[in-house]
Design a protein around this motif. Structure first.
Motif, PDB file in Angstrom:
ATOM      1  N   TYR A 261     -10.158   3.674   0.104  1.00 44.90           N
ATOM      2  CA  TYR A 261     -10.730   4.253   1.321  1.00 44.90           C
ATOM      3  C   TYR A 261      -9.621   4.799   2.226  1.00 44.90           C
ATOM      4  O   TYR A 261      -9.740   5.894   2.781  1.00 44.90           O
ATOM      5  CB  TYR A 261     -11.517   3.203   2.111  1.00 44.90           C
ATOM      6  CG  TYR A 261     -12.670   2.558   1.395  1.00 44.90           C
ATOM      7  CD1 TYR A 261     -13.289   3.155   0.297  1.00 44.90           C
ATOM      8  CD2 TYR A 261     -13.167   1.323   1.832  1.00 44.90           C
ATOM      9  CE1 TYR A 261     -14.354   2.548  -0.343  1.00 44.90           C
ATOM     10  CE2 TYR A 261     -14.237   0.709   1.204  1.00 44.90           C
ATOM     11  CZ  TYR A 261     -14.821   1.319   0.116  1.00 44.90           C
ATOM     12  OH  TYR A 261     -15.874   0.703  -0.506  1.00 44.90           O
ATOM     13  N   ARG A 262      -8.574   4.021   2.380  1.00 47.02           N
ATOM     14  CA  ARG A 262      -7.468   4.442   3.250  1.00 47.02           C
ATOM     15  C   ARG A 262      -6.786   5.680   2.681  1.00 47.02           C
ATOM     16  O   ARG A 262      -6.440   6.608   3.438  1.00 47.02           O
ATOM     17  CB  ARG A 262      -6.466   3.302   3.418  1.00 47.02           C
ATOM     18  CG  ARG A 262      -5.294   3.642   4.316  1.00 47.02           C
ATOM     19  CD  ARG A 262      -4.355   2.451   4.489  1.00 47.02           C
ATOM     20  NE  ARG A 262      -3.124   2.840   5.178  1.00 47.02           N
ATOM     21  CZ  ARG A 262      -2.097   2.022   5.381  1.00 47.02           C
ATOM     22  NH1 ARG A 262      -2.154   0.761   4.961  1.00 47.02           N
ATOM     23  NH2 ARG A 262      -1.011   2.464   6.009  1.00 47.02           N
TER      24      ARG A 262
ATOM     25  N   ALA B 292       0.475   4.533  -2.348  1.00 46.97           N
ATOM     26  CA  ALA B 292       0.234   5.863  -1.792  1.00 46.97           C
ATOM     27  C   ALA B 292       1.342   6.830  -2.178  1.00 46.97           C
ATOM     28  O   ALA B 292       1.081   8.016  -2.472  1.00 46.97           O
ATOM     29  CB  ALA B 292       0.101   5.774  -0.275  1.00 46.97           C
TER      30      ALA B 292
ATOM     31  N   TYR C 227       0.825  -1.203   0.000  1.00 39.64           N
ATOM     32  CA  TYR C 227       0.000   0.000   0.000  1.00 39.64           C
ATOM     33  C   TYR C 227       0.859   1.253   0.000  1.00 39.64           C
ATOM     34  O   TYR C 227       0.548   2.234  -0.695  1.00 39.64           O
ATOM     35  CB  TYR C 227      -0.942   0.016   1.206  1.00 39.64           C
ATOM     36  CG  TYR C 227      -1.607   1.359   1.394  1.00 39.64           C
ATOM     37  CD1 TYR C 227      -2.717   1.721   0.639  1.00 39.64           C
ATOM     38  CD2 TYR C 227      -1.081   2.298   2.289  1.00 39.64           C
ATOM     39  CE1 TYR C 227      -3.301   2.977   0.781  1.00 39.64           C
ATOM     40  CE2 TYR C 227      -1.659   3.552   2.441  1.00 39.64           C
ATOM     41  CZ  TYR C 227      -2.768   3.882   1.682  1.00 39.64           C
ATOM     42  OH  TYR C 227      -3.335   5.130   1.811  1.00 39.64           O
ATOM     43  N   ASP C 228       1.952   1.238   0.760  1.00 44.12           N
ATOM     44  CA  ASP C 228       2.789   2.434   0.868  1.00 44.12           C
ATOM     45  C   ASP C 228       3.367   2.843  -0.484  1.00 44.12           C
ATOM     46  O   ASP C 228       3.516   4.039  -0.762  1.00 44.12           O
ATOM     47  CB  ASP C 228       3.924   2.196   1.864  1.00 44.12           C
ATOM     48  CG  ASP C 228       3.427   2.147   3.304  1.00 44.12           C
ATOM     49  OD1 ASP C 228       2.286   2.586   3.549  1.00 44.12           O
ATOM     50  OD2 ASP C 228       4.177   1.662   4.171  1.00 44.12           O
TER      51      ASP C 228
ATOM     52  N   LYS D  60      -8.101   8.014   0.915  1.00 44.17           N
ATOM     53  CA  LYS D  60      -8.955   9.167   1.185  1.00 44.17           C
ATOM     54  C   LYS D  60      -8.927   9.539   2.664  1.00 44.17           C
ATOM     55  O   LYS D  60      -8.863  10.732   3.013  1.00 44.17           O
ATOM     56  CB  LYS D  60     -10.389   8.858   0.744  1.00 44.17           C
ATOM     57  CG  LYS D  60     -11.380   9.978   1.042  1.00 44.17           C
ATOM     58  CD  LYS D  60     -11.003  11.263   0.312  1.00 44.17           C
ATOM     59  CE  LYS D  60     -11.908  12.411   0.706  1.00 44.17           C
ATOM     60  NZ  LYS D  60     -11.518  13.681   0.051  1.00 44.17           N
ATOM     61  N   GLN D  61      -8.962   8.552   3.514  1.00 47.61           N
ATOM     62  CA  GLN D  61      -8.964   8.819   4.952  1.00 47.61           C
ATOM     63  C   GLN D  61      -7.687   9.523   5.387  1.00 47.61           C
ATOM     64  O   GLN D  61      -7.715  10.440   6.213  1.00 47.61           O
ATOM     65  CB  GLN D  61      -9.137   7.508   5.710  1.00 47.61           C
ATOM     66  CG  GLN D  61      -9.299   7.678   7.210  1.00 47.61           C
ATOM     67  CD  GLN D  61      -9.553   6.355   7.906  1.00 47.61           C
ATOM     68  OE1 GLN D  61      -9.155   5.292   7.429  1.00 47.61           O
ATOM     69  NE2 GLN D  61     -10.234   6.400   9.043  1.00 47.61           N
ATOM     70  N   GLU D  62      -6.553   9.093   4.824  1.00 45.76           N
ATOM     71  CA  GLU D  62      -5.274   9.680   5.212  1.00 45.76           C
ATOM     72  C   GLU D  62      -4.998  11.008   4.524  1.00 45.76           C
ATOM     73  O   GLU D  62      -4.161  11.784   4.997  1.00 45.76           O
ATOM     74  CB  GLU D  62      -4.147   8.697   4.885  1.00 45.76           C
ATOM     75  CG  GLU D  62      -4.203   7.425   5.717  1.00 45.76           C
ATOM     76  CD  GLU D  62      -3.145   6.400   5.320  1.00 45.76           C
ATOM     77  OE1 GLU D  62      -2.981   5.398   6.048  1.00 45.76           O
ATOM     78  OE2 GLU D  62      -2.490   6.587   4.259  1.00 45.76           O
TER      79      GLU D  62
ATOM     80  N   ASP E  35     -10.520  -1.074  -0.122  1.00 46.84           N
ATOM     81  CA  ASP E  35      -9.988  -0.555   1.134  1.00 46.84           C
ATOM     82  C   ASP E  35      -8.758   0.319   0.927  1.00 46.84           C
ATOM     83  O   ASP E  35      -8.505   1.236   1.707  1.00 46.84           O
ATOM     84  CB  ASP E  35      -9.673  -1.702   2.096  1.00 46.84           C
ATOM     85  CG  ASP E  35      -8.685  -2.709   1.519  1.00 46.84           C
ATOM     86  OD1 ASP E  35      -8.957  -3.259   0.439  1.00 46.84           O
ATOM     87  OD2 ASP E  35      -7.641  -2.957   2.168  1.00 46.84           O
ATOM     88  N   TRP E  36      -7.991   0.061  -0.138  1.00 44.81           N
ATOM     89  CA  TRP E  36      -6.831   0.919  -0.412  1.00 44.81           C
ATOM     90  C   TRP E  36      -7.294   2.331  -0.788  1.00 44.81           C
ATOM     91  O   TRP E  36      -6.695   3.315  -0.365  1.00 44.81           O
ATOM     92  CB  TRP E  36      -5.973   0.323  -1.530  1.00 44.81           C
ATOM     93  CG  TRP E  36      -5.097  -0.809  -1.096  1.00 44.81           C
ATOM     94  CD1 TRP E  36      -5.321  -1.668  -0.059  1.00 44.81           C
ATOM     95  CD2 TRP E  36      -3.857  -1.192  -1.673  1.00 44.81           C
ATOM     96  NE1 TRP E  36      -4.292  -2.581   0.037  1.00 44.81           N
ATOM     97  CE2 TRP E  36      -3.378  -2.317  -0.951  1.00 44.81           C
ATOM     98  CE3 TRP E  36      -3.105  -0.723  -2.742  1.00 44.81           C
ATOM     99  CZ2 TRP E  36      -2.185  -2.956  -1.261  1.00 44.81           C
ATOM    100  CZ3 TRP E  36      -1.904  -1.368  -3.058  1.00 44.81           C
ATOM    101  CH2 TRP E  36      -1.456  -2.462  -2.329  1.00 44.81           C
TER     102      TRP E  36
ATOM    103  N   LYS F  34     -17.057   7.378   1.716  1.00 45.50           N
ATOM    104  CA  LYS F  34     -15.750   6.728   1.718  1.00 45.50           C
ATOM    105  C   LYS F  34     -14.813   7.313   0.665  1.00 45.50           C
ATOM    106  O   LYS F  34     -13.601   7.338   0.855  1.00 45.50           O
ATOM    107  CB  LYS F  34     -15.910   5.231   1.489  1.00 45.50           C
ATOM    108  CG  LYS F  34     -16.733   4.542   2.572  1.00 45.50           C
ATOM    109  CD  LYS F  34     -16.951   3.071   2.260  1.00 45.50           C
ATOM    110  CE  LYS F  34     -17.755   2.387   3.349  1.00 45.50           C
ATOM    111  NZ  LYS F  34     -18.044   0.963   3.035  1.00 45.50           N
TER     112      LYS F  34
END
Length: 338
Positions: A202-203, A159, A155-156, A205-207, A199-200, A231
């Motif tokens: 979503y994460r 991102a 994921y990193d 956007k959340q971060e 979920d990637w 989300k």
């Protein structure tokens, strides 16, 4: 890039809530005009066009669009910053509202040209491309990407790829939430086999709450789209919008509160456009191929498709054939309630 006014920024954000993906051989001018009737507020994207084609090709054929299609984005392919910047300037001159860089297509031809999904492995080069286009135009320069390629599973890294493009000036990212396999899978299989990882997105956007994130991949129903509310900032429909286009209209109505129109009424609103194109010498089949799914799952839908498929290629085929097909839907299913 010139900062948009508050009104323009709001309008841009609203148009991201629902969009139709760029799809090769599908989202041509005729398709987009039809989709605009179905969803007046959605953001539409062209088929991918390589930067070299924009610069050296038949621009009227490649870039021409009906004024009613806007807001409209041109999706570009390529990996040469200077060429992409030149192509972006041309797009802006032609009246496009956005330029989107393809970092997701996995086809062999795209890989051979060093663009598309393989660019996920070259984030610095993509950032150079984005920066060059941002410096050249005043319209948004955005990126459509995958989560990674082949067995990328970090994921990193995904991102970090996004962060580099945002730092280069991209104000929004479209995330096709699955990997692209560059070997062993066809482009069609690449849209179906690699698992979805919403979920990637979503994460991400959340971060990064200030970054508009649009989710693409596997969204084929009202329920699937509604599940994304809160989300991400928007959803991008691909094959579902093409094979079941009334879904676009239903989603637009849900988002805006506008009343639903019947399938028949929506299609009849296309008549002026169809007759204008026929008068210019276009063949009916090039337009009606995009409307075959309008009565997907409805009484008379199969006969509707059959009448258009068998008749639209014939010399002299005109709007009367569409009315013939519509008559079957009204006979078999009754006139739809609005």
């Amino acid at each position: 890039m010139t900062q948009p006014t508050a009104t323009a920024a709001s309008r841009y954000a609203d148009s991201l809530r629902l969009s139709v993906a760029p799809m090769m051989d599908w989202t041509d001018r005729h398709c987009r005009v039809f989709h605009r009737l179905l969803a007046p507020g959605a953001r539409l994207y062209t088929e991918m066009v390589h930067a070299n084609a924009v610069i050296h090709g038949d621009r009227q054929r490649l870039l021409g669009f009906d004024p009613g299609e806007t807001p409209l984005a041109l999706q570009l392919g390529g990996s040469d910053p200077a060429l992409l910047a030149q192509a972006a300037r041309i797009a802006q001159d032609w009246g496009y509202d956005e330029v989107n860089l393809n970092c997701g297509c996995p086809s062999d031809r795209v890989q051979a040209g060093r663009f598309g999904a393989c660019l996920m492995r070259e984030p610095a080069l993509v950032a150079d491309c984005v920066a060059a286009m941002v410096a050249a135009v005043d319209i948004p320069v955005t990126v459509k990407c995958r989560l990674g390629v082949d067995d990328d599973n970090e994921y990193d890294a995904f991102a970090a790829f996004v962060d580099q493009q945002v730092a280069a000036g991209a104000p929004m990212v479209v995330v096709h939430a699955r990997n692209a396999w560059l070997k062993g899978l066809s482009p069609k299989e690449n849209r179906e086999v690699p698992p979805l990882r919403y979920d990637w997105a979503y994460r991400l956007k959340q971060e990064r709450p200030g970054l508009p994130v649009v989710l693409n991949g596997g969204l084929a129903s009202i329920e699937a789209v509604q599940a994304q509310q809160g989300k991400v900032d928007g959803v991008m429909l691909g094959r579902a919008a093409y094979h079941d286009p009334y879904l676009l209209h239903q989603l637009e109505a849900l988002q805006t509160g506008a009343p639903l129109q019947t399938r028949q009424a929506l299609l009849r609103a296309l008549r002026p456009y169809v007759e204008a194109r026929l008068a210019e010498g276009s063949a009916l089949k090039h337009i009606t191929r995009h409307i075959l799914g309008l009565f997907h799952g409805q009484p008379g839908g199969r006969a509707f498709r059959q009448i258009l498929s068998e008749g639209a290629h014939r010399p002299g085929a005109d709007w009367s054939l569409v009315e013939q097909a519509l008559a079957v839907t009204e006979r078999d299913g009754g006139r739809e309630a609005a």
